[in-house]
Scaffold this motif. Structure first.
Motif, PDB file in Angstrom:
ATOM      1  N   THR A   4       0.834  -1.209   0.000  1.00 26.82           N
ATOM      2  CA  THR A   4       0.000   0.000   0.000  1.00 26.82           C
ATOM      3  C   THR A   4       0.867   1.258   0.000  1.00 26.82           C
TER       4      THR A   4
ATOM      5  N   ARG B  63       2.362   1.576  -3.438  1.00 24.11           N
ATOM      6  CA  ARG B  63       1.335   1.968  -4.419  1.00 24.11           C
ATOM      7  C   ARG B  63       1.078   3.467  -4.325  1.00 24.11           C
TER       8      ARG B  63
ATOM      9  N   GLU C  31      -1.834  -0.877  -9.716  1.00 19.33           N
ATOM     10  CA  GLU C  31      -3.033  -1.390  -9.074  1.00 19.33           C
ATOM     11  C   GLU C  31      -3.213  -2.883  -9.349  1.00 19.33           C
ATOM     12  N   ASP C  32      -2.697  -3.369 -10.486  1.00 18.13           N
ATOM     13  CA  ASP C  32      -2.802  -4.796 -10.795  1.00 18.13           C
ATOM     14  C   ASP C  32      -2.044  -5.638  -9.778  1.00 18.13           C
TER      15      ASP C  32
ATOM     16  N   MET D  32      -1.417  -4.659  -6.685  1.00 15.86           N
ATOM     17  CA  MET D  32      -2.178  -4.554  -5.439  1.00 15.86           C
ATOM     18  C   MET D  32      -3.328  -5.547  -5.410  1.00 15.86           C
ATOM     19  N   ARG D  33      -4.018  -5.713  -6.532  1.00 19.57           N
ATOM     20  CA  ARG D  33      -5.133  -6.660  -6.583  1.00 19.57           C
ATOM     21  C   ARG D  33      -4.652  -8.083  -6.315  1.00 19.57           C
ATOM     22  N   GLU D  34      -3.497  -8.445  -6.888  1.00 22.39           N
ATOM     23  CA  GLU D  34      -2.951  -9.790  -6.679  1.00 22.39           C
ATOM     24  C   GLU D  34      -2.596 -10.012  -5.209  1.00 22.39           C
TER      25      GLU D  34
ATOM     26  N   ARG E 279      -3.828  -8.377  -2.566  1.00 22.67           N
ATOM     27  CA  ARG E 279      -5.061  -8.432  -1.770  1.00 22.67           C
ATOM     28  C   ARG E 279      -5.712  -9.815  -1.869  1.00 22.67           C
ATOM     29  N   ALA E 280      -5.716 -10.350  -3.086  1.00 20.26           N
ATOM     30  CA  ALA E 280      -6.316 -11.670  -3.281  1.00 20.26           C
ATOM     31  C   ALA E 280      -5.539 -12.741  -2.542  1.00 20.26           C
ATOM     32  N   ARG E 281      -4.209 -12.665  -2.590  1.00 20.13           N
ATOM     33  CA  ARG E 281      -3.374 -13.682  -1.947  1.00 20.13           C
ATOM     34  C   ARG E 281      -3.500 -13.626  -0.426  1.00 20.13           C
TER      35      ARG E 281
ATOM     36  N   GLN F 132      -7.643 -10.233   1.299  1.00 20.37           N
ATOM     37  CA  GLN F 132      -8.164  -8.882   1.562  1.00 20.37           C
ATOM     38  C   GLN F 132      -8.955  -8.328   0.385  1.00 20.37           C
ATOM     39  N   SER F 133      -9.214  -9.157  -0.625  1.00 26.31           N
ATOM     40  CA  SER F 133      -9.925  -8.656  -1.818  1.00 26.31           C
ATOM     41  C   SER F 133     -11.413  -8.507  -1.557  1.00 26.31           C
TER      42      SER F 133
END
Length: 201
Positions: free
Chosen positions: A178, A181, A188-189, A191-193, A195-197, A200-201
């Motif tokens: 974060t 970022r 942001e791509d 960050m999405r990965e 969060r998913a791992r 937190q997504s």
């Protein structure tokens, strides 16, 4: 040291990388944390040790700790510096006991009832910390807390909690990502990965 400064320091040293990495336990990750680069920079190393000390003081209480212990090799560098800075005895747990000499699993003096603080550089599933705690407890130590520089948020806290050990971290991978970022260091791509791992997504 705040999350932003730690993130910038680790990223610039190459201790925190983003991409597609194969992990030692199998599987792949969008990031890689390698703290072995940190001691090569005296400034970053001093800041990291200072951040660990601050977390210990705030979360555990240094005065209540009898001995600082770690697991070779990653965490031992930081544990050694912490022991020196805090004037606490140092012990470490071998990955496997020596097949000669004393064949001890724990090196260093650990007294029965001694409250031992476990230190590691990174926590993932908590396996190495749990093995170290079991060896220290078998030697008579009291182990109820562990402190790491970075928690990857992949199950270590829950695994340690189940064994009566609280996990405290200077930062988490989500905190670091974060911060990077916000400075435009990652997209942001990524960050999405992350969060998913980390769920937190």
């Amino acid at each position: 040291m705040g999350h932003d400064d730690l993130a910038e320091s680790l990223h610039s040293l190459g201790a925190l990388k983003f991409g597609d990495f194969e992990l030692s336990g199998g599987g792949r990750s969008p990031y890689y944390v390698d703290m072995r680069a940190v001691p090569s920079s005296p400034v970053a190393f001093r800041r990291a040790v200072g951040a660990l000390l601050g977390t210990i003081e705030a979360s555990v209480g240094l005065d209540s700790v009898g001995t600082i212990a770690s697991v070779p090799t990653g965490g031992l560098v930081f544990a050694s510096a912490l022991a020196l800075e805090s004037a606490k005895p140092l012990a470490y747990v071998r990955a496997s006991p020596k097949g000669h000499g004393t064949s001890r699993a724990v090196e260093g003096s650990v007294s029965a009832g001694d409250r031992v603080l476990l230190i590691d550089d990174v926590a993932t599933t908590g396996g190495s910390l749990l093995r170290a705690a079991a060896a220290l407890r078998a030697a008579g130590a009291r182990v109820d807390c562990a402190v790491v520089l970075v928690d990857r948020l992949e199950g270590a806290a829950a695994a340690l909690r189940a064994e009566g050990i609280g996990l405290h971290s200077v930062s988490t991978i989500l905190d670091l990502a974060t911060a990077l970022r916000s400075r435009g260091r990652i997209g942001e791509d990524v960050m999405r990965e992350i969060r998913a791992r980390t769920g937190q997504s």
